[in-house]
Design a protein around this motif. Structure first.
Motif, PDB file in Angstrom:
ATOM      1  N   UNK A   1       0.837  -1.180   0.000  1.00 19.10           N
ATOM      2  CA  UNK A   1       0.000   0.000   0.000  1.00 19.10           C
ATOM      3  C   UNK A   1       0.883   1.246   0.000  1.00 19.10           C
ATOM      4  N   UNK A   2       0.401   2.243  -0.658  1.00 26.07           N
ATOM      5  CA  UNK A   2       1.151   3.498  -0.626  1.00 26.07           C
ATOM      6  C   UNK A   2       0.891   4.213   0.709  1.00 26.07           C
ATOM      7  N   UNK A   3       1.770   5.103   1.035  1.00 24.57           N
ATOM      8  CA  UNK A   3       1.688   5.785   2.335  1.00 24.57           C
ATOM      9  C   UNK A   3       0.394   6.613   2.471  1.00 24.57           C
ATOM     10  N   UNK A   4      -0.008   7.301   1.428  1.00 23.73           N
ATOM     11  CA  UNK A   4      -1.206   8.148   1.504  1.00 23.73           C
ATOM     12  C   UNK A   4      -2.448   7.291   1.730  1.00 23.73           C
ATOM     13  N   UNK A   5      -2.571   6.192   1.047  1.00 23.42           N
ATOM     14  CA  UNK A   5      -3.737   5.330   1.206  1.00 23.42           C
ATOM     15  C   UNK A   5      -3.751   4.693   2.593  1.00 23.42           C
ATOM     16  N   UNK A   6      -2.600   4.301   3.067  1.00 23.37           N
ATOM     17  CA  UNK A   6      -2.503   3.694   4.394  1.00 23.37           C
ATOM     18  C   UNK A   6      -2.940   4.697   5.469  1.00 23.37           C
ATOM     19  N   UNK A   7      -2.443   5.905   5.322  1.00 19.54           N
ATOM     20  CA  UNK A   7      -2.819   6.939   6.296  1.00 19.54           C
ATOM     21  C   UNK A   7      -4.328   7.188   6.288  1.00 19.54           C
ATOM     22  N   UNK A   8      -4.930   7.217   5.131  1.00 19.86           N
ATOM     23  CA  UNK A   8      -6.372   7.465   5.037  1.00 19.86           C
ATOM     24  C   UNK A   8      -7.154   6.321   5.679  1.00 19.86           C
ATOM     25  N   UNK A   9      -6.690   5.050   5.464  1.00 24.75           N
ATOM     26  CA  UNK A   9      -7.404   3.916   6.047  1.00 24.75           C
ATOM     27  C   UNK A   9      -7.263   3.899   7.566  1.00 24.75           C
ATOM     28  N   UNK A  10      -6.106   4.302   8.089  1.00 28.14           N
ATOM     29  CA  UNK A  10      -5.903   4.366   9.532  1.00 28.14           C
ATOM     30  C   UNK A  10      -6.801   5.443  10.165  1.00 28.14           C
ATOM     31  N   UNK A  11      -6.905   6.598   9.514  1.00 29.15           N
ATOM     32  CA  UNK A  11      -7.739   7.685  10.030  1.00 29.15           C
ATOM     33  C   UNK A  11      -9.214   7.304  10.009  1.00 29.15           C
ATOM     34  N   UNK A  12      -9.626   6.584   8.962  1.00 27.82           N
ATOM     35  CA  UNK A  12     -11.029   6.201   8.849  1.00 27.82           C
ATOM     36  C   UNK A  12     -11.349   5.059   9.796  1.00 27.82           C
ATOM     37  N   UNK A  13     -10.325   4.360  10.316  1.00 25.77           N
ATOM     38  CA  UNK A  13     -10.554   3.272  11.252  1.00 25.77           C
ATOM     39  C   UNK A  13     -10.812   1.944  10.560  1.00 25.77           C
ATOM     40  N   UNK A  14     -10.575   1.876   9.277  1.00 30.03           N
ATOM     41  CA  UNK A  14     -10.790   0.633   8.534  1.00 30.03           C
ATOM     42  C   UNK A  14      -9.611  -0.324   8.684  1.00 30.03           C
ATOM     43  N   UNK A  15      -8.454   0.166   9.111  1.00 22.61           N
ATOM     44  CA  UNK A  15      -7.275  -0.683   9.314  1.00 22.61           C
ATOM     45  C   UNK A  15      -6.597  -0.241  10.595  1.00 22.61           C
ATOM     46  N   UNK A  16      -5.960  -1.211  11.272  1.00 20.62           N
ATOM     47  CA  UNK A  16      -5.226  -0.839  12.472  1.00 20.62           C
ATOM     48  C   UNK A  16      -3.729  -0.972  12.215  1.00 20.62           C
ATOM     49  N   UNK A  17      -2.899  -0.485  13.130  1.00 22.09           N
ATOM     50  CA  UNK A  17      -1.451  -0.425  12.945  1.00 22.09           C
ATOM     51  C   UNK A  17      -0.830  -1.825  12.884  1.00 22.09           C
ATOM     52  N   UNK A  18      -1.396  -2.774  13.631  1.00 23.29           N
ATOM     53  CA  UNK A  18      -0.850  -4.142  13.614  1.00 23.29           C
ATOM     54  C   UNK A  18      -0.986  -4.783  12.232  1.00 23.29           C
ATOM     55  N   UNK A  19      -2.175  -4.626  11.643  1.00 22.38           N
ATOM     56  CA  UNK A  19      -2.396  -5.201  10.316  1.00 22.38           C
ATOM     57  C   UNK A  19      -1.478  -4.561   9.285  1.00 22.38           C
ATOM     58  N   UNK A  20      -1.254  -3.280   9.397  1.00 28.56           N
ATOM     59  CA  UNK A  20      -0.387  -2.570   8.457  1.00 28.56           C
ATOM     60  C   UNK A  20       1.033  -3.098   8.574  1.00 28.56           C
ATOM     61  N   UNK A  21       1.532  -3.264   9.807  1.00 28.42           N
ATOM     62  CA  UNK A  21       2.882  -3.796  10.010  1.00 28.42           C
ATOM     63  C   UNK A  21       2.993  -5.226   9.477  1.00 28.42           C
ATOM     64  N   UNK A  22       1.921  -6.009   9.713  1.00 27.97           N
ATOM     65  CA  UNK A  22       1.927  -7.404   9.256  1.00 27.97           C
ATOM     66  C   UNK A  22       2.002  -7.472   7.735  1.00 27.97           C
TER      67      UNK A  22
END
Length: 177
Positions: A1-22
């Motif tokens: 995932x690109x950084x901008x999309x990841x940040x947007x998903x984290x802010x919206x609450x659709x993804x958490x930090x653990x899943x992103x790291x995984x």
């Protein structure tokens, strides 16, 4: 995932930090393993190509040996056929002695054949365990193919040497040994 999309998903609450790291860790592992797999795949393909080249070389050598054996058999069959088709009947009561290797053999022939054998007009050929009389020109053809088949082919008499002390004493043609 690109950084901008990841940040947007984290802010919206659709993804958490653990899943992103995984997910990030899995992508990194895939990249490193794909590099190792290509090295292993390259080694495997080179080994397979070497094995195939060795097999091809072995097959060529075996094929060459088979061709040589077939040519040898064809030559032997040719010699056998030539001897059988040009055989001279050798029924007679006069013994003709000749040397085959280290043995002295005796063949009973007629007077005419004895004379022709002595002068080199007829030759003796070996076919299996038999001795067969054949004309000298045929024997010369056989010698070109397989010299071991001809046991005796007398040549024409050459001129005696000038300093030969026995030049005055000619050997009679009818001498039997």
């Amino acid at each position: 995932m690109s950084n901008a999309l990841r940040d947007q998903l984290l802010k919206a609450g659709l993804a958490d930090a653990k899943k992103v790291k995984k997910v990030k860790k899995e992508k990194h592992q895939q990249k490193t393993q794909s590099g190792k797999n290509t090295v292993l795949a390259n080694e495997a393909t080179t080994l397979a190509q070497q094995a195939k080249a060795e097999q091809v070389a072995r097959d060529r050598e075996l094929n060459r040996q088979k061709q040589a054996e077939l040519a040898q058999k064809a030559l032997a069959a040719q010699v056998k056929q030539i001897i059988e088709t040009n055989a001279i009947s050798n029924k007679g009561e006069l013994g003709f002695n000749f040397v085959d290797g280290k043995l002295v053999k005796k063949l009973y022939v007629s007077k005419k054949l004895h004379d022709e054998l002595s002068r080199g007009l007829v030759a003796i050929a070996r076919l299996a365990e038999q001795y067969i009389l054949i004309p000298a020109p045929v024997a010369e053809k056989i010698i070109q193919r397989d010299a071991s088949s001809i046991v005796l082919l007398n040549t024409k008499q050459q001129q005696p040497d000038e300093d030969d002390p026995y030049a005055d004493y000619q050997i009679p043609d009818d001498l039997m040994w």
